[in-house]
Design a protein around this motif. Structure first.
Motif, PDB file in Angstrom:
ATOM      1  N   UNK A  44       0.877  -1.250   0.154  1.00 30.17           N
ATOM      2  CA  UNK A  44      -0.253   0.159  -0.137  1.00 30.17           C
ATOM      3  C   UNK A  44       0.886   1.420  -0.195  1.00 30.17           C
ATOM      4  N   UNK A  45       2.238   1.145   0.723  1.00 38.89           N
ATOM      5  CA  UNK A  45       2.885   2.308   0.974  1.00 38.89           C
ATOM      6  C   UNK A  45       3.217   2.470  -0.787  1.00 38.89           C
ATOM      7  N   UNK A  46       4.128   1.966  -1.220  1.00 41.53           N
ATOM      8  CA  UNK A  46       4.398   1.617  -2.973  1.00 41.53           C
ATOM      9  C   UNK A  46       3.894   2.215  -3.674  1.00 41.53           C
ATOM     10  N   UNK A  47       2.306   1.328  -4.127  1.00 39.76           N
ATOM     11  CA  UNK A  47       1.343   1.416  -5.404  1.00 39.76           C
ATOM     12  C   UNK A  47       0.348   2.301  -4.392  1.00 39.76           C
ATOM     13  N   UNK A  48       0.072   2.701  -3.189  1.00 44.85           N
ATOM     14  CA  UNK A  48      -1.308   3.783  -3.111  1.00 44.85           C
ATOM     15  C   UNK A  48      -2.201   2.765  -1.976  1.00 44.85           C
ATOM     16  N   UNK A  49      -3.503   3.429  -2.101  1.00 44.00           N
ATOM     17  CA  UNK A  49      -4.110   3.047  -1.166  1.00 44.00           C
ATOM     18  C   UNK A  49      -5.260   2.121  -2.113  1.00 44.00           C
ATOM     19  N   UNK A  50      -5.655   2.667  -3.699  1.00 39.10           N
ATOM     20  CA  UNK A  50      -5.813   1.856  -4.392  1.00 39.10           C
ATOM     21  C   UNK A  50      -5.808   0.195  -4.503  1.00 39.10           C
ATOM     22  N   UNK A  51      -4.617  -0.062  -3.525  1.00 38.03           N
ATOM     23  CA  UNK A  51      -4.508  -1.129  -3.810  1.00 38.03           C
ATOM     24  C   UNK A  51      -5.141  -2.049  -2.870  1.00 38.03           C
ATOM     25  N   UNK A  52      -6.586  -1.710  -2.260  1.00 35.25           N
ATOM     26  CA  UNK A  52      -7.388  -1.671  -0.986  1.00 35.25           C
ATOM     27  C   UNK A  52      -8.433  -1.891  -1.735  1.00 35.25           C
ATOM     28  N   UNK A  53      -9.384  -3.000  -1.165  1.00 37.24           N
ATOM     29  CA  UNK A  53     -11.055  -3.080  -1.536  1.00 37.24           C
ATOM     30  C   UNK A  53     -11.132  -2.222  -0.301  1.00 37.24           C
ATOM     31  N   UNK A  54     -12.603  -1.968  -0.410  1.00 33.76           N
ATOM     32  CA  UNK A  54     -12.953  -1.551   0.323  1.00 33.76           C
ATOM     33  C   UNK A  54     -13.174  -2.041   2.129  1.00 33.76           C
ATOM     34  N   UNK A  55     -13.388  -3.847   1.651  1.00 35.03           N
ATOM     35  CA  UNK A  55     -13.183  -4.404   3.029  1.00 35.03           C
ATOM     36  C   UNK A  55     -11.433  -4.519   3.542  1.00 35.03           C
TER      37      UNK A  55
END
Ligand code: ATP
Length: 202
Positions: free
Chosen positions: A51-62
């Motif tokens: 997440x630090x490297x690619x950003x929050x958009x690689x996370x699902x809402x859960x």
């Protein structure tokens, strides 16, 4: 366990089928696919780094890793793909070593689809390849998953060629025949591994 067998083979070759026969003998299994998911679970060091490297958009809402978003990030980006592999491999290796330490059976079987490709054969004492022809790989994977032939062919091409894998391994299970035929081979290997594991201890 002190004695570790690395079980590998191409897509659809029968790794899971063979691993389950070792488990029936009371042998602990360590599954690389499960470990690879564990190291990016919510709250893990692996997920935090991604997440630090690619950003929050690689996370699902859960809060789980969005695998397709991550795939997009590394698609035709060799540098990013390399970064991801170099981030995850040490974590996977470390977790595998922990699970090996925790294992209490006479020996343990490490199931790793890309055992040789990823250099994980350095973690094991003995290697075992489940072998079938590419034609059978395609047929059995199609019967199991219903995915298209081209997709399976691409995966086969991305893995180590059959002969190279056979040249590298200590032991081979020929899984071209009926499932019943491999039971005896697994049992014979089991007895061999039991005696090898005793030899390691003495
Ligand atoms: P993957 O790499 O895709 O995870 P795998 O190597 O773990 O696959 P399995 O899932 O064990 O392979 O086997 C692939 C498919 O072939 C399964 O549906 C399994 O039931 C079937 N299969 C395994 N061995 C045989 C056999 N000897 N005869 C017929 N079908 C088999």
């Amino acid at each position: 366990s002190h004695f570790i067998v690395g079980l590998t083979g191409g897509i659809g070759s029968g790794k899971t089928t063979v691993a389950n026969l070792f488990a029936e003998q009371g042998i602990d299994l360590i599954d690389a696919d499960i470990v690879a998911r564990e190291v990016v679970e919510p709250g893990s060091e692996g997920l935090a780094a991604i997440v630090e490297h690619f950003g929050e958009h690689v996370l699902q809402s859960d809060g789980q890793l969005d695998r397709s978003a991550l795939r997009e990030c590394i698609f035709s980006q060799p540098k990013q793909r390399l970064w991801l592999n170099e981030c995850l491999h040490p974590l996977i290796r470390k977790r595998m070593l922990e699970l090996i330490k925790q294992s209490t059976s006479a020996y343990a079987v490490l199931v790793v689809p890309l055992l040789f490709e990823n250099g994980l054969d350095s973690l094991v004492d003995r290697t075992l390849v489940v072998d079938i022809s590419p034609e059978l790989q395609i047929k059995r994977t199609q019967d199991r998953d219903g995915v298209d032939k081209g997709q399976i062919e691409n995966i086969i091409r991305s893995q180590m060629p059959r002969q190279q894998r056979l040249d590298k391994t200590d032991d081979i299970i020929d899984n071209q025949g009926e499932i019943q035929e491999i039971e005896q081979t697994v049992f014979a290997l089991h007895k061999q591994y039991l005696s090898l594991s005793k030899a390691v201890l003495s």
